[in-house]
Design an enzyme around this catalytic site. Structure first.
Site, PDB file in Angstrom:
ATOM      1  N   GLU A  63       0.830  -1.201   0.000  1.00  0.00           N
ATOM      2  CA  GLU A  63       0.000   0.000   0.000  1.00  0.00           C
ATOM      3  C   GLU A  63       0.866   1.254   0.000  1.00  0.00           C
ATOM      4  O   GLU A  63       0.559   2.246  -0.678  1.00  0.00           O
ATOM      5  CB  GLU A  63      -0.920  -0.020   1.226  1.00  0.00           C
ATOM      6  CG  GLU A  63      -2.077   0.953   1.152  1.00  0.00           C
ATOM      7  CD  GLU A  63      -3.087   0.686   2.262  1.00  0.00           C
ATOM      8  OE1 GLU A  63      -4.177   0.176   1.962  1.00  0.00           O
ATOM      9  OE2 GLU A  63      -2.768   0.974   3.436  1.00  0.00           O
ATOM     10  N   CYS A  84      -8.360  -2.061   3.802  1.00  0.00           N
ATOM     11  CA  CYS A  84      -8.213  -3.191   4.731  1.00  0.00           C
ATOM     12  C   CYS A  84      -9.543  -3.702   5.270  1.00  0.00           C
ATOM     13  O   CYS A  84      -9.639  -4.841   5.720  1.00  0.00           O
ATOM     14  CB  CYS A  84      -7.328  -2.795   5.913  1.00  0.00           C
ATOM     15  SG  CYS A  84      -5.642  -2.410   5.445  1.00  0.00           S
ATOM     16  N   GLU A 119     -13.191 -12.346  -6.206  1.00  0.00           N
ATOM     17  CA  GLU A 119     -11.842 -11.823  -6.428  1.00  0.00           C
ATOM     18  C   GLU A 119     -10.793 -12.488  -5.538  1.00  0.00           C
ATOM     19  O   GLU A 119      -9.596 -12.365  -5.790  1.00  0.00           O
ATOM     20  CB  GLU A 119     -11.803 -10.301  -6.175  1.00  0.00           C
ATOM     21  CG  GLU A 119     -12.760  -9.493  -7.014  1.00  0.00           C
ATOM     22  CD  GLU A 119     -14.115  -9.285  -6.365  1.00  0.00           C
ATOM     23  OE1 GLU A 119     -14.849  -8.391  -6.818  1.00  0.00           O
ATOM     24  OE2 GLU A 119     -14.440 -10.007  -5.391  1.00  0.00           O
ATOM     25  N   GLU A 135     -16.047 -11.268   2.811  1.00  0.00           N
ATOM     26  CA  GLU A 135     -14.885 -11.001   1.961  1.00  0.00           C
ATOM     27  C   GLU A 135     -14.251 -12.293   1.461  1.00  0.00           C
ATOM     28  O   GLU A 135     -13.851 -12.395   0.291  1.00  0.00           O
ATOM     29  CB  GLU A 135     -13.861 -10.187   2.748  1.00  0.00           C
ATOM     30  CG  GLU A 135     -12.587  -9.881   1.981  1.00  0.00           C
ATOM     31  CD  GLU A 135     -11.504  -9.303   2.861  1.00  0.00           C
ATOM     32  OE1 GLU A 135     -10.737  -8.457   2.380  1.00  0.00           O
ATOM     33  OE2 GLU A 135     -11.408  -9.712   4.038  1.00  0.00           O
ATOM     34  N   SER A 145      -7.260   1.902  -2.514  1.00  0.00           N
ATOM     35  CA  SER A 145      -6.045   1.121  -2.759  1.00  0.00           C
ATOM     36  C   SER A 145      -6.452  -0.221  -3.348  1.00  0.00           C
ATOM     37  O   SER A 145      -7.467  -0.806  -2.972  1.00  0.00           O
ATOM     38  CB  SER A 145      -5.292   0.896  -1.446  1.00  0.00           C
ATOM     39  OG  SER A 145      -4.334  -0.123  -1.588  1.00  0.00           O
ATOM     40  N   LYS A 153     -15.381 -10.133   7.257  1.00  0.00           N
ATOM     41  CA  LYS A 153     -14.338 -10.966   6.660  1.00  0.00           C
ATOM     42  C   LYS A 153     -14.918 -12.280   6.137  1.00  0.00           C
ATOM     43  O   LYS A 153     -14.383 -12.882   5.215  1.00  0.00           O
ATOM     44  CB  LYS A 153     -13.236 -11.267   7.680  1.00  0.00           C
ATOM     45  CG  LYS A 153     -12.522 -10.047   8.237  1.00  0.00           C
ATOM     46  CD  LYS A 153     -11.605  -9.405   7.231  1.00  0.00           C
ATOM     47  CE  LYS A 153     -10.776  -8.302   7.870  1.00  0.00           C
ATOM     48  NZ  LYS A 153      -9.953  -7.559   6.900  1.00  0.00           N
ATOM     49  N   GLU A 201       2.205   1.745  -3.431  1.00  0.00           N
ATOM     50  CA  GLU A 201       1.130   2.244  -4.300  1.00  0.00           C
ATOM     51  C   GLU A 201       0.903   3.736  -4.073  1.00  0.00           C
ATOM     52  O   GLU A 201       0.735   4.513  -5.032  1.00  0.00           O
ATOM     53  CB  GLU A 201      -0.155   1.463  -4.021  1.00  0.00           C
ATOM     54  CG  GLU A 201      -1.329   1.853  -4.894  1.00  0.00           C
ATOM     55  CD  GLU A 201      -2.609   1.107  -4.542  1.00  0.00           C
ATOM     56  OE1 GLU A 201      -3.623   1.330  -5.242  1.00  0.00           O
ATOM     57  OE2 GLU A 201      -2.600   0.316  -3.572  1.00  0.00           O
TER      58      GLU A 201
END
Length: 579
Positions: free
Chosen positions: A278, A298, A365, A360, A318, A357, A281
């Site tokens: 990060e 995050c 992806e 997620e 990000s 999470k 980036e």
């Protein structure tokens, strides 16, 4: 200041204080159920009724403001009898299958029944018969247990500003639901789990992830690797009677190993990895005219909130995966190669303070081109505690143990990821040194610490002023990003955490009663534990992690490399339209 008497005791409190808070100041307890200080003060349950001399009938203490000379009685016979009747009415349509309820022995309604002296139920039990909504990957909703306190609704609408749930119909037909009767899975729910934290009963709870973990542990062909987020160590002890904010890192490692897993690693390694990716980036965007402000990625709850409500700002996010997903990708590739274990035989478990999470982990992806998922199961802090108890492990008697080699190193910068402002501070510790080429004079950035909803600072990086902002809770993020959207705020870097206080008060953390929440702020106490661990570390900057340096040398080449982007970065999906 206002002077009044409560049960004959003279009390002086600030003007506009409620009777329930004035009583607390006098050491007098008034029971509540729907009350959640500063969030849900509506007097709906009528459990906090008290007598006020001169008033007609009993009044709810949670919404009645003090006045000069007021005389309050909290324990008369009529008050006790009425409170008991209120609880009996709540129980009349409540599903009382307490033994199989996820909140059994930790239920505020159970505690209230004992407090008001419920010894029988005079009304014919007609529990609400409704299908359980278990379609969400993160949250299960069982309206048969709902007591219509509306604490979840107020949290979703007023704190998180998500408005995924609301109250439908009126009176006895009132129900907490998503719009148009949709499941949480089909709504704009961000899976943050703050509704679970707010719920006093078992109407909302996390989707179980423990069964899959037990199956993997018991399968001799499966190599189970477990990782735990930084916020878990600051809260897990509460499930075993330790004070709020007690740090239990060593005991947590020992307990996870005692469950029968093969390797115990730390998500902090993934946090250090995130900072390098990060930070690189961010530097590239600053130096090459990239999209600014760059916003951290995050928190999966925040990411989904952005996809729904700020899709026009997706380019600002990000591209980095969250730390546990990054770490999972490294385990399924680098660790797989080094250990000689095929990725399909690896089972990665993430212990998270966060219910989002779970969502997620299932995003399309978060798998590689061969269909191998980065993370195979996510369990919350509460679920880890339940597994430890189920296994008969005496947590408090465990000796401290350390993480396994290869991927067990981390720095203090990674530890503070769990607190609001921690990701920003960790990133600055690395970015400042990379941009200036010099060792930073200070690595503690007090300006981004604390629990203020939105924190702003301008920091000098060499000769360059870098404007940063930190928001926690999607309600705070909304306030900040609407200013960015309108062009009223000019930042380089923004940190957003989906939950108020950051991960330390995530939707998967130990649940506290309203009494505990009135006594302290858990986000402050748990964050303090993380900052103390950071201060005790020898290495406190992510780029100094020796195992991470070796990972780049042996495998990833350098931060932002092609292979790093392939494994550690991702894309996002617009789910709404900016109007």
């Amino acid at each position: 200041m206002v002077n009044l008497k409560i049960n004959g005791i003279e009390v002086t409190v600030e003007e506009n204080t409620t009777v329930v808070e004035a009583a607390k100041a006098a050491g007098i307890h008034i029971p509540t159920l729907c009350y959640l200080k500063g969030i849900n003060e509506i007097g709906a349950c009528r459990v906090c009724l008290v007598e006020v001399k001169g008033a007609r009938g009993l009044v709810p203490a949670c919404v009645t403001r003090v006045s000069e000379g007021m005389e309050v009685l909290t324990n008369t016979k009529v008050v006790r009898d009425t409170r008991k009747s209120m609880v009996e009415l709540i129980l009349s349509d409540h599903n009382k299958k307490c033994l199989t309820c996820p909140r059994n022995t930790k239920c505020e309604l159970q505690d209230l029944c004992a407090e008001v002296g419920i010894d029988s139920i005079p009304y014919r039990n007609q529990p609400r018969i409704e299908p359980v909504d278990d379609k969400s990957p993160s949250i299960v909703r069982d309206n048969s247990k709902c007591v219509m306190c509306r604490r979840c609704v107020s949290t979703c609408q007023n704190v998180q500003k998500t408005n995924a749930i609301g109250v439908e119909n009126r009176g006895i037909d009132s129900r907490v639901k998503c719009a148009f009767g949709h499941s949480l899975a089909d709504s704009n729910c961000i899976n943050c789990g703050q509704c679970i934290i707010a719920c006093p009963v078992g109407a909302l709870y996390e989707k179980d992830g423990t069964k899959a973990v037990w199956r993997a542990i018991e399968d001799p062909k499966t190599h189970v690797v477990i990782q735990a987020a930084p916020a878990v160590r600051a809260a897990l002890g509460e499930e075993f009677g330790l004070p709020i904010g007690t740090r239990v890192t060593g005991k947590m490692i020992a307990a996870m190993r005692a469950l029968g897993v093969d390797k115990v690693f730390d998500t902090n390694f993934g946090a250090d990895l995130t900072i390098l990716e990060e930070g690189t980036e961010f530097i590239e965007r600053v130096q090459n005219g990239g999209v600014l402000p760059m916003i951290t990625s995050c928190s999966p709850g925040w990411i989904k909130y952005c996809e729904h409500h700020f899709p026009d700002l997706i380019p600002n996010l990000s591209s980095c995966k969250s730390p546990h997903e990054m770490f999972g990708a490294v385990i399924k590739t680098y660790y797989s190669k080094k250990s000689g274990i095929a990725p399909e035989n690896l089972f990665v478990v993430s212990v998270m303070p966060c219910t989002a999470k779970k969502y997620e982990r299932q995003r399309p992806e978060m798998e590689n081109k061969d269909g191998i998922r980065d993370v195979d199961a996510v369990i919350t802090t509460r679920e880890l505690a339940n597994m430890i108890k189920t296994a008969g492990i005496d947590f408090l008697s465990l000796e401290n143990e350390g993480y396994d080699d290869m991927l067990g190193d981390h720095t203090g910068a990674a530890v503070i990821f769990g607190a609001t402002g921690g990701v920003m501070e960790a990133a600055l510790r690395t970015v400042v040194e990379v941009l200036t080429g010099k060792e930073a004079e200070t690595i503690e950035y007090e300006a981004v610490r604390g629990i203020k909803n939105v924190k702003e600072a301008t920091l000098m990086v060499g000769d360059m002023p870098v404007k940063v902002a930190v928001a926690h809770g999607t309600g705070g993020a909304k306030e900040l990003l609407e200013r960015v959207r309108r062009g009223e705020a000019d930042y380089h870097f923004i940190e957003v955490m989906g939950c108020p206080g950051g991960c330390v008060t995530g939707g998967g953390q130990p649940k506290l009663t309203t009494e505990q929440l009135r006594e302290c702020n858990p986000s402050i106490l748990r964050a303090k534990a993380l900052y103390e661990e950071d201060e005790a570390m020898t290495l406190r900057k992510s780029h100094e992690n020796p195992s991470l340096q070796k990972l780049y040398k042996d495998f990833l080449e350098k931060p932002g490399s092609h292979i790093a982007h392939e494994l550690l970065h991702t894309t996002y999906t617009p789910r709404g339209e900016h109007k």
